[in-house]
Design an enzyme around this catalytic site. Structure first.
Site, PDB file in Angstrom:
ATOM      1  NE  ARG A  68      10.112  18.768 -35.635  1.00 43.77           N
ATOM      2  CZ  ARG A  68       9.053  19.412 -36.128  1.00 43.77           C
ATOM      3  NH1 ARG A  68       9.200  20.259 -37.141  1.00 43.77           N
ATOM      4  NH2 ARG A  68       7.862  19.226 -35.600  1.00 43.77           N
ATOM      5  CG  HIS A  72       8.957  14.436 -38.062  1.00 46.26           C
ATOM      6  ND1 HIS A  72       7.977  15.400 -37.899  1.00 46.26           N
ATOM      7  CD2 HIS A  72       9.553  14.322 -36.843  1.00 46.26           C
ATOM      8  CE1 HIS A  72       7.991  15.828 -36.639  1.00 46.26           C
ATOM      9  NE2 HIS A  72       8.954  15.197 -35.996  1.00 46.26           N
ATOM     10  CB  VAL A  76       5.696   8.140 -41.586  1.00 44.22           C
ATOM     11  CG1 VAL A  76       4.390   7.892 -42.337  1.00 44.22           C
ATOM     12  CG2 VAL A  76       5.455   9.027 -40.365  1.00 44.22           C
ATOM     13  CG  ASP A  80       9.264   6.097 -47.394  1.00 50.33           C
ATOM     14  OD1 ASP A  80       9.329   7.171 -46.763  1.00 50.33           O
ATOM     15  OD2 ASP A  80       8.206   5.445 -47.523  1.00 50.33           O
ATOM     16  CG  ASP A 259      26.376  21.199 -26.258  1.00 42.79           C
ATOM     17  OD1 ASP A 259      25.203  20.896 -25.952  1.00 42.79           O
ATOM     18  OD2 ASP A 259      26.783  22.379 -26.299  1.00 42.79           O
TER      19      ASP A 259
END
Length: 335
Positions: A68, A72, A76, A80, A259
């Protein structure tokens, strides 16, 4: 038709600019390489996996949390490492943006990975690449596919909190809006469905879906696309007057394995988030056939997921002399 010399010059300049932009785009993509650290930090992946395996022993959620962070981060300003920066005099941290505050986690594990890599090969492996490598390791260590991670990203010198608030897809958004956010970073509908499959492991806080249990879209009734027996189970975890910070499994069937059960759940109206179930329950949506394919063919899902992770990892990386290699992922060098 006659052209003035000024017009011809302007046209030539525009053509030259277009060629340069195309070459720059191609060059940026070509600068990522699976062998980027082979000579300067050949054990980078092994070191990272060792730290991650240790973390998984005490926190089975950490793999989902790390993937995650990569997601995220990439949505944006590109992949980086900007999501890792803390607040400072010059930086408004993306950690405090709506999609991230009180929900993103795993920063301590990233720091532990960075420390281990700095001890072995100081100043070589970027924080942005750590997120990309950790995402792949998290998936493969929990039963999912492996893929060859492209490397060579550098770390940003700033963060974009406003961008995090506007660019990261929300669990409350319509499929149309979410699709637009994927399109904005060069990802297509197949990428959207495949990457949503990362919700085959991990948890979500009640505040992100409790509206579906009690008062969907201001109707005073539950979301009609939510399986009634599944809803009753979720209401036990998330009582109407309870804490919005209790957590439920994103995949109620195999919550800690990677899965294709996430897609089977969608077909059975057991998607946890609104943004999950919309992939299957939005009338006429092009996502429906993809969900059906992935629910019946785990190999097809794994292949698509691996390719879509590579695609996402290619979003606007800093390469060459842009950015830096942070020695501490939480702050810009010298700050």
């Amino acid at each position: 038709m006659q052209y003035s010399s000024t017009t011809m010059l302007s046209s030539s300049s525009l053509l030259l600019s277009a060629i340069c932009l195309t070459l720059l785009t191609v060059e940026t993509k070509s600068q990522l390489s699976s062998t980027f650290y082979d000579t300067r930090c050949p054990n980078a992946s092994t070191i990272l996996r060792g730290v991650l395996q240790q973390a998984l022993q005490s926190d089975v959620r950490i793999g989902a949390s790390l993937i995650r962070l990569h997601f995220h981060d990439c949505f944006v300003n590109g992949c980086d490492g900007s999501i890792l920066l803390d607040n400072s005099a010059n930086i408004q941290s993306e950690k405090d943006a709506g999609p991230n505050t009180n929900s993103t986690r795993g920063f301590d594990v990233v720091d532990n990975i960075k420390t281990a890599l700095e001890n072995s090969c100081p100043g070589i492996v970027s924080c942005a690449d750590i997120l990309a490598l950790a995402a792949e390791a998290s998936v493969s260590l929990q039963g999912g596919p492996s893929w060859t991670v492209q490397l060579g990203r550098r770390d940003s010198l700033t963060a974009n909190q406003a961008g995090a608030n506007s660019s990261i897809p929300s669990p409350f958004e319509s499929l149309t809006n979410i699709t637009a956010k994927f399109t904005a970073v060069g990802l297509n509908t197949n990428d959207l469905v495949a990457l949503s499959g990362a919700h085959t492991f991990g948890r979500a806080q009640c505040r992100l879906f409790s509206n579906r249990l009690y008062n969907f879209s201001g109707t005073g009734n539950p979301d009609p696309t939510l399986n009634s027996s599944y809803r009753a189970t979720l209401q036990q975890t998330c009582p109407q007057s309870g804490s919005g910070f209790n957590v439920a499994n994103l995949d109620p069937t195999t919550p800690d394995s990677f899965d294709n059960n996430y897609f089977t759940n969608l077909v059975n109206n057991q998607g946890l988030l609104q943004s999950d179930q919309e992939l299957f329950s939005t009338n006429g949506a092009p996502t429906i056939s993809i969900v059906n394919t992935f629910s019946s063919n785990q190999t097809a899902f794994f292949q698509s997921f691996a390719q879509s992770m590579i695609n996402m990892g290619n979003i606007s990386p800093l390469t060459g002399s842009s950015g830096e290699i942070r020695s501490d992922c939480k702050k810009v060098n010298g700050s």
